[in-house]
Design an enzyme around this catalytic site. Structure first.
Site, PDB file in Angstrom:
ATOM      1  N   ASP A   1     -12.873  18.083  19.467  1.00  0.00           N
ATOM      2  CA  ASP A   1     -12.453  17.234  18.280  1.00  0.00           C
ATOM      3  C   ASP A   1     -13.499  16.046  18.206  1.00  0.00           C
ATOM      4  OD1 ASP A   1     -11.094  16.048  16.285  1.00  0.00           O
ATOM      5  OD2 ASP A   1      -9.655  15.246  17.768  1.00  0.00           O
TER       6      ASP A   1
ATOM      7  N   GLN B   1      -4.948   9.299  16.399  1.00  0.00           N
ATOM      8  CA  GLN B   1      -4.567   9.668  15.214  1.00  0.00           C
ATOM      9  C   GLN B   1      -3.786   8.882  14.259  1.00  0.00           C
ATOM     10  OE1 GLN B   1      -6.420  12.192  13.647  1.00  0.00           O
ATOM     11  NE2 GLN B   1      -7.027  13.519  15.094  1.00  0.00           N
TER      12      GLN B   1
ATOM     13  N   CYS C   1       0.830  -1.141  -0.071  1.00  0.00           N
ATOM     14  CA  CYS C   1       0.020  -0.106   0.215  1.00  0.00           C
ATOM     15  C   CYS C   1       0.975   1.218   0.093  1.00  0.00           C
ATOM     16  CB  CYS C   1      -0.869  -0.075   1.125  1.00  0.00           C
ATOM     17  SG  CYS C   1      -1.825   1.469   1.658  1.00  0.00           S
TER      18      CYS C   1
ATOM     19  N   CYS D   1     -12.587  17.135  11.383  1.00  0.00           N
ATOM     20  CA  CYS D   1     -12.386  16.274  10.138  1.00  0.00           C
ATOM     21  C   CYS D   1     -13.492  16.101   9.274  1.00  0.00           C
ATOM     22  CB  CYS D   1     -12.025  14.735  10.638  1.00  0.00           C
ATOM     23  SG  CYS D   1     -13.323  14.037  11.618  1.00  0.00           S
TER      24      CYS D   1
END
Length: 441
Positions: free
Chosen positions: A370, A272, A148, A397
């Site tokens: 968040d 994260q 990947c 996000c």
């Protein structure tokens, strides 16, 4: 002093990788794999520049990744990195134009192999061969993947080894259609700073024959693995992880370092996925908070306590609130490990907690929030307003839901002052940013 005037991204990122300006990527909780053998980002960028016509770029991206356009992960693999940043900044600017100015945003020096969490589905192809990979976008058809371009390379190596070990241990691969079989998924988590590696084997039942020998064979091939966990998921759902776990080797968690603090990460912890950019994101958020050492800070949606602990040296006290009890336990442990004494964690709904805190005469000077990609809620924003913090730092996000939430904040007397992007997820169409809001006098 922090919080006065514009924030300088160069100060935020001092001591870390050189930044590029642009806007940001968004977390993808469903992990995507991508095939590819080229590893040097500068060479990749040169290749991109060789052919600027659209079909040429798509053909070149297809050469880098045979699954480009199938798995749905790398929407921008055919777009040169600098152009990606411009596209994302334009998107964010258009969304936030009614609220505030979007400052220069921070990109990556090397935007490849950044994901420290790798998930693979274990299945059989039409010829009965064992494969590992990801679901084709919008389906449950498994695309076989070996390497990947945006995930940790060591994780890919480990997944290939597990796939090769399965037949020799007569391990049955789970079949979603029949509900029969044993091994369903493999999840790898890597500590970017420490090099610690967790392997999570997701199985349909708790009975694991020859588990000790399997772990021994796996570690013989990869001695860098520091812990192996068996997660049991017998449900017929698309959820990867189940509720029950057994530690097969090591402590059952890994430790990573972020902003000078060490954090314990378990299989189900939110952490994260891009550690290099996370340092920049958190330092930017802390700088936007304008802390002087006298403030009471609330870290809502605190998870394992990363933002709150990172902000603790600049605050009088920090209160972390999180609904997930596993995350709260990790947060308490993280505070103890780092010797942070001015932080407390509560297992509660953050909105309800703040309403109760206000009813008891409590006050907060700064609120960090968040939320997930779905954004916050009007009830939560109302709860923030009851505490009347001077400043709110919103780490988003999901720019669409961010714009929606900023409208509610505005009605509650909070004005967005500035926004910054951090490119957390290169080659995807997602955007992450930090917004500083202040209460109107």
């Amino acid at each position: 002093m922090w919080g006065q005037g514009a924030i300088d991204p160069a100060r935020v990122c001092k001591g870390f990788l050189t930044e590029r300006t642009g806007i940001a990527g968004d977390p993808l909780e469903s992990q995507h794999h991508y095939n590819g053998n080229v590893r040097k980002s500068k060479n990749m960028e040169i290749k991109y520049m060789e052919n600027r016509n659209e079909s040429g770029k798509k053909q070149k991206a297809k050469g880098l990744c045979p699954n480009f356009g199938k798995c749905g992960g790398c929407q921008y693999l055919d777009v040169p990195y600098e152009e990606q940043l411009k596209k994302k900044k334009k998107q964010l600017t258009e969304l936030l134009k009614p609220f505030c100015q979007v400052r220069d945003v921070i990109g990556m020096e090397d935007p490849w192999h950044y994901r420290n969490k790798v998930h693979a589905v274990i299945a059989r192809d039409r010829k009965g061969r064992i494969i590992s990979g990801v679901y084709k976008e919008g389906t449950h058809f498994v695309l076989p993947v070996d390497t990947c371009l945006i995930e940790d390379q060591k994780a890919d190596d480990i997944i290939r080894t597990i796939r090769e070990l399965v037949p020799s241990f007569k391990m049955k691969v789970y079949d979603e259609d029949t509900g029969y079989g044993f091994l369903r998924h493999v999840l790898i988590r890597t500590g970017h700073s420490t090099g610690e590696i967790m392997v999570v084997l997701v199985t349909a039942s708790p009975v694991f024959p020859s588990k000790n020998n399997f772990v021994k064979a796996l570690r013989a091939a990869h001695p860098e693995i520091t812990t192996v966990v068996q997660n049991i998921n017998g449900r017929g759902t698309s959820m990867v992880l189940g509720e029950k776990e057994h530690v097969l080797y090591g402590p059952g968690f890994i430790v990573d370092e972020l902003c000078g603090f060490r954090f314990r990460i378990s299989s189900r912890s939110f952490y994260q996925i891009n550690p290099v950019q996370t340092e920049k994101l958190y330092r930017l958020a802390i700088q936007a908070a304008g802390l002087t050492g006298k403030e009471t800070v609330i870290d809502a949606y605190c998870g394992i306590g990363t933002i709150g602990i990172a902000a603790s040296p600049e605050a009088k006290e920090v209160i972390g609130v999180e609904l997930n009890p596993d995350a709260v336990r990790d947060a308490v442990t993280n505070a103890k490990v780092n010797g942070v004494k001015n932080i407390r964690f509560y297992c509660n709904d953050a909105g309800k907690f703040m309403v109760q805190m206000a009813s008891q005469g409590g006050k907060a000077d700064v609120v960090f929030m968040d939320p997930p990609r779905s954004g916050s809620t009007e009830e939560f924003i109302n709860a923030v307003a009851t505490l009347k913090p001077v400043r709110v730092v919103y780490v988003s996000c999901g720019p669409d839901t961010l714009a929606r939430d900023l409208t509610v904040f505005k009605r509650k007397g909070y004005e967005a002052k500035e926004a910054w992007g951090v490119d957390m997820f290169p080659f995807t169409g997602h955007t992450e940013c930090v917004v500083k809001l202040e209460r109107a006098n």
